[in-house]
Scaffold this motif. Structure first.
Motif, PDB file in Angstrom:
ATOM      1  N   ALA A 191       0.878  -0.806   0.333  1.00  0.00           N
ATOM      2  CA  ALA A 191       0.088   0.262  -0.189  1.00  0.00           C
ATOM      3  C   ALA A 191       0.640   1.611   0.153  1.00  0.00           C
ATOM      4  N   GLY A 193      -4.573   1.630  -3.355  1.00  0.00           N
ATOM      5  CA  GLY A 193      -5.486   0.545  -3.172  1.00  0.00           C
ATOM      6  C   GLY A 193      -5.053  -1.284  -4.340  1.00  0.00           C
ATOM      7  N   LEU A 206      -1.829  -2.123  -1.876  1.00  0.00           N
ATOM      8  CA  LEU A 206      -2.377  -3.134  -1.096  1.00  0.00           C
ATOM      9  C   LEU A 206      -2.944  -4.750  -1.233  1.00  0.00           C
TER      10      LEU A 206
END
Length: 94
Positions: A33, A59, A62
């Motif tokens: 992330a 996003g 991650l």
């Protein structure tokens, strides 16, 4: 501006020290992330919206970190299964 260049390494050191009590899954997710947010911010700044780029990058990063964790755990489980199978067959004669 010169102060920012002195503060950034200190912040990075403090943040990395905070990862000591995290599980490998948490470390990989956070690393992904963070790297995604940094890369997204750079690309977003070039495109005109660093905040949106950082959010999208975080996003995606991650997700990448979690996929990497899944792969690493699978690799470790395969190694352990092979090791146990090899250990069980070590006492046999050909």
């Amino acid at each position: 501006m010169k102060t920012a260049y002195k503060v950034i390494p200190v912040i990075a050191a403090v943040m990395s020290a905070g990862c000591a009590d995290m599980s490998p899954t948490q470390q990989r997710a956070l690393s992904g992330a963070g790297m995604g947010a940094a890369g997204g911010a750079v690309i977003g700044a070039i495109a005109g919206n660093a905040g949106m780029g950082a959010g999208i990058g975080a996003g995606v990063g991650l997700l990448g970190g979690l996929l990497t964790d899944r792969y690493q755990r699978s690799k470790q489980q395969s190694y352990e299964a092979g090791f146990q199978a090899g250990s069980a067959g070590a006492g046999r004669s050909p």
